[in-house]
Design an enzyme around this catalytic site. Structure first.
Site, short mmCIF file in Angstrom:
data_model
loop_
_atom_site.label_atom_id
_atom_site.label_comp_id
_atom_site.label_asym_id
_atom_site.label_seq_id
_atom_site.Cartn_x
_atom_site.Cartn_y
_atom_site.Cartn_z
N GLN A 269 -15.95 2.01 -5.20
CA GLN A 269 -15.18 0.84 -4.76
C GLN A 269 -13.69 1.17 -4.69
O GLN A 269 -12.90 0.40 -4.15
CB GLN A 269 -15.38 -0.32 -5.75
CG GLN A 269 -16.80 -0.82 -5.86
CD GLN A 269 -16.92 -1.88 -6.94
OE1 GLN A 269 -16.25 -2.89 -6.90
NE2 GLN A 269 -17.78 -1.64 -7.92
N ASN A 270 -13.32 2.32 -5.27
CA ASN A 270 -11.91 2.68 -5.35
C ASN A 270 -11.40 3.22 -4.02
O ASN A 270 -12.12 3.91 -3.30
CB ASN A 270 -11.70 3.73 -6.44
CG ASN A 270 -12.15 3.23 -7.80
OD1 ASN A 270 -12.16 2.02 -8.04
ND2 ASN A 270 -12.52 4.13 -8.69
N HIS B 194 -14.55 0.42 0.07
CA HIS B 194 -13.42 -0.47 0.34
C HIS B 194 -12.27 0.22 1.08
O HIS B 194 -11.15 -0.29 1.10
CB HIS B 194 -12.91 -1.09 -0.97
CG HIS B 194 -13.93 -1.97 -1.61
ND1 HIS B 194 -13.93 -2.27 -2.97
CD2 HIS B 194 -15.00 -2.63 -1.09
CE1 HIS B 194 -14.96 -3.06 -3.24
NE2 HIS B 194 -15.62 -3.29 -2.12
N ASP C 211 -8.67 5.18 -4.00
CA ASP C 211 -7.98 6.45 -4.29
C ASP C 211 -8.86 7.63 -3.88
O ASP C 211 -10.03 7.47 -3.54
CB ASP C 211 -7.58 6.53 -5.77
CG ASP C 211 -8.79 6.53 -6.72
OD1 ASP C 211 -9.63 7.44 -6.61
OD2 ASP C 211 -8.87 5.64 -7.59
N TYR D 106 0.81 -1.21 0.00
CA TYR D 106 0.00 0.00 0.00
C TYR D 106 0.85 1.27 0.00
O TYR D 106 0.40 2.31 -0.49
CB TYR D 106 -1.03 -0.04 1.15
CG TYR D 106 -2.11 -1.05 0.84
CD1 TYR D 106 -3.09 -0.79 -0.11
CD2 TYR D 106 -2.11 -2.31 1.44
CE1 TYR D 106 -4.05 -1.72 -0.44
CE2 TYR D 106 -3.07 -3.25 1.11
CZ TYR D 106 -4.03 -2.96 0.17
OH TYR D 106 -4.98 -3.89 -0.17
#
Length: 230
Positions: free
Chosen positions: A87-88, A105, A90, A54
């Protein structure tokens, strides 16, 4: 009164900003075992690997910019009450200027305390803690990525379902409709609600869904024209 426009976005909207997708050919899952870098078991087994993974995604995100699909959704706020369910992980929707963003998420630019999930910390490029490890301590707490791993519950799914149930128009952008529970949001749209699906390789969808088989940037442009001409 503005109509409530609820938009569910997936990896396809960020791909045109250069963000690596997971499932497409050449995607991240071809280079990593998903259960090693994105599961609760993987974190328990090798937290250092997950921190490294990550950290790399975070560095990639810093160099990415919102694209015309992200800014096109912001522009729709002039005429609609827009809510984005993504769902991203970023932050490109926020950086583009979207006012209402719900992350299903988790969020890449945040970490949270291992011993208290309510303690969430935002990371900033250039700061000492921007790259984390199992040894990182913030405010006296060891931390983990603020990401919903496989094998973990999706805490924001209920607020997402409520938004979809309230939608006057529902749009899905850049997703394979294969990742649950996000893929199931389509099932909560009220009967008679217009539904649009933007994806260059669209999955099978129920009858009545307007499919726009284009990449996100071109698809959002077409969607804007369709919605404003009605």
């Amino acid at each position: 009164m503005k109509k409530k426009l609820v938009i569910s976005t997936g990896a396809g909207i960020s791909a045109e900003s250069g963000i690596s997708t997971f499932r497409d050919a050449g995607g991240l899952w071809e280079n990593y075992n998903v259960m090693d870098v994105a599961s609760a078991d993987g974190f328990a087994r090798n937290p250092a690997l997950i921190h490294q993974f990550y950290n790399a995604r975070r560095k990639e995100l810093v160099n990415a910019k919102p694209n015309a699909a992200h800014t096109g959704l912001v522009d729709l706020e002039k005429d609609f009450d827009v809510y984005v369910i993504t769902q991203n992980v970023d932050n490109l929707h926020e950086r583009a200027g979207s006012k209402n963003v719900l992350h299903l998420h988790g969020e890449l630019m945040k970490v949270r305390a291992l011993d208290d999930e309510t303690k969430v910390y935002e990371l900033h490029p250039g700061e000492a803690n921007f790259e984390t490890s199992p040894d990182t301590i913030i405010d006296g707490h060891h931390v983990r990525p603020h990401i919903v791993f496989f094998q973990e519950a999706v805490p924001n799914i209920e607020p997402a379902v409520q938004l979809v149930q309230e939608a006057d128009i529902f749009v899905v952008i850049g997703t394979s409709l294969a990742v649950y529970p996000a893929a199931g949001l389509l099932n909560y749209v009220r009967p008679g609600t217009p539904v649009y699906y933007i994806d260059p390789h669209p999955a099978a969808v129920p009858a009545g869904v307007t499919v726009i088989p284009l990449p996100a940037t071109a698809g959002v442009d077409r969607l804007s024209r369709l919605l404003r001409n009605k």
